[in-house]
Design a protein around this motif. Structure first.
Motif, PDB file in Angstrom:
ATOM      1  N   PRO A  25     -38.141  28.515  42.534  1.00 48.61           N
ATOM      2  CA  PRO A  25     -39.227  29.191  42.098  1.00 48.61           C
ATOM      3  C   PRO A  25     -40.320  28.182  42.095  1.00 48.61           C
ATOM      4  O   PRO A  25     -39.986  26.898  41.746  1.00 48.61           O
ATOM      5  CB  PRO A  25     -38.933  29.501  40.640  1.00 48.61           C
ATOM      6  CG  PRO A  25     -37.986  28.607  40.182  1.00 48.61           C
ATOM      7  CD  PRO A  25     -36.881  28.432  41.383  1.00 48.61           C
ATOM      8  N   HIS A  26     -41.636  28.427  42.274  1.00 46.10           N
ATOM      9  CA  HIS A  26     -42.703  27.602  42.471  1.00 46.10           C
ATOM     10  C   HIS A  26     -43.689  27.692  41.401  1.00 46.10           C
ATOM     11  O   HIS A  26     -44.845  26.972  41.492  1.00 46.10           O
ATOM     12  CB  HIS A  26     -43.352  27.612  43.670  1.00 46.10           C
ATOM     13  CG  HIS A  26     -42.355  27.101  45.023  1.00 46.10           C
ATOM     14  ND1 HIS A  26     -41.819  25.913  44.930  1.00 46.10           N
ATOM     15  CD2 HIS A  26     -41.902  28.093  45.858  1.00 46.10           C
ATOM     16  CE1 HIS A  26     -40.886  25.816  46.253  1.00 46.10           C
ATOM     17  NE2 HIS A  26     -40.872  27.226  46.605  1.00 46.10           N
ATOM     18  N   SER A  27     -43.472  28.615  40.453  1.00 45.03           N
ATOM     19  CA  SER A  27     -44.688  29.059  39.344  1.00 45.03           C
ATOM     20  C   SER A  27     -43.890  29.398  38.189  1.00 45.03           C
ATOM     21  O   SER A  27     -42.630  29.728  38.316  1.00 45.03           O
ATOM     22  CB  SER A  27     -45.541  29.976  39.925  1.00 45.03           C
ATOM     23  OG  SER A  27     -44.686  31.256  40.145  1.00 45.03           O
ATOM     24  N   LEU A  28     -44.483  29.547  37.223  1.00 45.74           N
ATOM     25  CA  LEU A  28     -43.820  29.982  35.920  1.00 45.74           C
ATOM     26  C   LEU A  28     -43.430  31.572  36.152  1.00 45.74           C
ATOM     27  O   LEU A  28     -42.258  31.678  35.265  1.00 45.74           O
ATOM     28  CB  LEU A  28     -44.779  29.826  34.832  1.00 45.74           C
ATOM     29  CG  LEU A  28     -44.294  30.508  33.483  1.00 45.74           C
ATOM     30  CD1 LEU A  28     -42.938  29.863  33.177  1.00 45.74           C
ATOM     31  CD2 LEU A  28     -45.452  30.310  32.299  1.00 45.74           C
ATOM     32  N   LEU A  29     -44.220  32.281  36.640  1.00 44.41           N
ATOM     33  CA  LEU A  29     -43.695  33.830  36.876  1.00 44.41           C
ATOM     34  C   LEU A  29     -42.620  33.659  37.661  1.00 44.41           C
ATOM     35  O   LEU A  29     -41.615  34.687  37.429  1.00 44.41           O
ATOM     36  CB  LEU A  29     -45.101  34.456  37.601  1.00 44.41           C
ATOM     37  CG  LEU A  29     -46.338  34.558  36.749  1.00 44.41           C
ATOM     38  CD1 LEU A  29     -47.313  35.646  37.533  1.00 44.41           C
ATOM     39  CD2 LEU A  29     -46.054  35.044  35.442  1.00 44.41           C
ATOM     40  N   GLU A  30     -42.447  32.947  38.924  1.00 48.71           N
ATOM     41  CA  GLU A  30     -41.171  32.741  39.624  1.00 48.71           C
ATOM     42  C   GLU A  30     -39.962  32.278  38.738  1.00 48.71           C
ATOM     43  O   GLU A  30     -38.777  32.938  38.934  1.00 48.71           O
ATOM     44  CB  GLU A  30     -41.615  32.097  40.601  1.00 48.71           C
ATOM     45  CG  GLU A  30     -42.571  32.666  41.805  1.00 48.71           C
ATOM     46  CD  GLU A  30     -42.918  31.983  42.962  1.00 48.71           C
ATOM     47  OE1 GLU A  30     -42.168  30.568  43.156  1.00 48.71           O
ATOM     48  OE2 GLU A  30     -43.730  32.011  43.698  1.00 48.71           O
ATOM     49  N   GLN A  31     -40.384  31.374  38.015  1.00 46.75           N
ATOM     50  CA  GLN A  31     -39.198  30.909  37.034  1.00 46.75           C
ATOM     51  C   GLN A  31     -38.686  31.885  36.174  1.00 46.75           C
ATOM     52  O   GLN A  31     -37.611  32.025  35.914  1.00 46.75           O
ATOM     53  CB  GLN A  31     -39.540  29.544  36.276  1.00 46.75           C
ATOM     54  CG  GLN A  31     -39.784  28.400  37.114  1.00 46.75           C
ATOM     55  CD  GLN A  31     -40.632  27.249  36.168  1.00 46.75           C
ATOM     56  OE1 GLN A  31     -41.139  27.447  35.087  1.00 46.75           O
ATOM     57  NE2 GLN A  31     -40.749  25.944  37.018  1.00 46.75           N
ATOM     58  N   ILE A  32     -39.591  32.703  35.731  1.00 47.64           N
ATOM     59  CA  ILE A  32     -39.173  33.690  34.754  1.00 47.64           C
ATOM     60  C   ILE A  32     -38.327  34.896  35.251  1.00 47.64           C
ATOM     61  O   ILE A  32     -37.219  35.085  34.568  1.00 47.64           O
ATOM     62  CB  ILE A  32     -40.308  34.306  34.022  1.00 47.64           C
ATOM     63  CG1 ILE A  32     -41.143  33.363  32.961  1.00 47.64           C
ATOM     64  CG2 ILE A  32     -40.179  35.577  33.097  1.00 47.64           C
ATOM     65  CD1 ILE A  32     -42.343  33.777  32.360  1.00 47.64           C
TER      66      ILE A  32
END
Length: 193
Positions: free
Chosen positions: A110-117
């Motif tokens: 993931p490269h963003s918080l949304l992707e991490q979530i």
């Protein structure tokens, strides 16, 4: 969110058309990822607008399984790109949704918080009490697809996966790491792997 037409569209399709031997990648998994994404977004203070995109990505993230197992994330994005313009989504929002979906591809990057979530939500069960129950569904699915031959191979795969996996968000780390390690220890102890 679930009452929106674009949400109902994909949920109806998944309920109607997913193959019956997708014991893990079922509507139940989709709803689990949706619910966990919603929870993590709140805990990680995600804006309302970003949460909406995240939750749509959660609903569509495994829709590619309607067509194939391999590279299903790409197919899921094709479905998003074919569907969401009809619900007046801007190209930038569709690109964001597809980025979130593509982050679930293993190995997760993931490269963003949304992707991490969504990555954490997709594998949330690894650190939950229902780990073995849900894992058994995945085992049955992989066995039906001819990918896993027996429980010994499955246990070895689970050990390797748990050893290499990590949660990205602070919330998931604090809530799931200890239980995930417990599951790994149990597998190692039971199987002497």
């Amino acid at each position: 969110m679930l009452q929106l037409p674009e949400s109902q569209f994909i949920l109806k399709m998944l309920k109607r058309d997913l193959a019956p031997d997708l014991y893990y990648h079922s509507i139940d998994h989709t709803m689990d990822v949706y619910d966990t994404s919603k929870f993590l977004a709140e805990k990680e203070s995600v804006t309302t607008a970003d949460t909406r995109l995240l939750l749509l990505a959660a609903l569509y993230h495994d829709s590619g399984y309607l067509h194939q197992r391999e590279n299903h994330e790409d197919i899921s994005c094709n479905i998003v790109r074919a569907t969401l313009p009809g619900f007046n989504y801007a190209e930038a929002d569709i690109d964001t949704i597809c980025g979130i979906i593509m982050a679930t591809k293993l190995p997760q990057q993931p490269h963003s918080l949304l992707e991490q979530i969504i990555c954490d939500a997709d594998l949330d069960y690894l650190g939950r009490d229902d780990f073995f129950e849900i894992g058994n569904r995945l085992y049955r699915e992989l066995q039906a697809a001819g990918i896993i031959a027996n429980e010994i191979d499955w246990d070895a795969l689970q050990v390797q996966f748990l050893q290499n996996h990590h949660y990205f968000t602070a919330t998931a780390q604090s809530l799931r790491n200890e239980k995930k390690q417990s599951h790994l220890n149990q597998l190692l102890s039971n199987n002497k792997i």
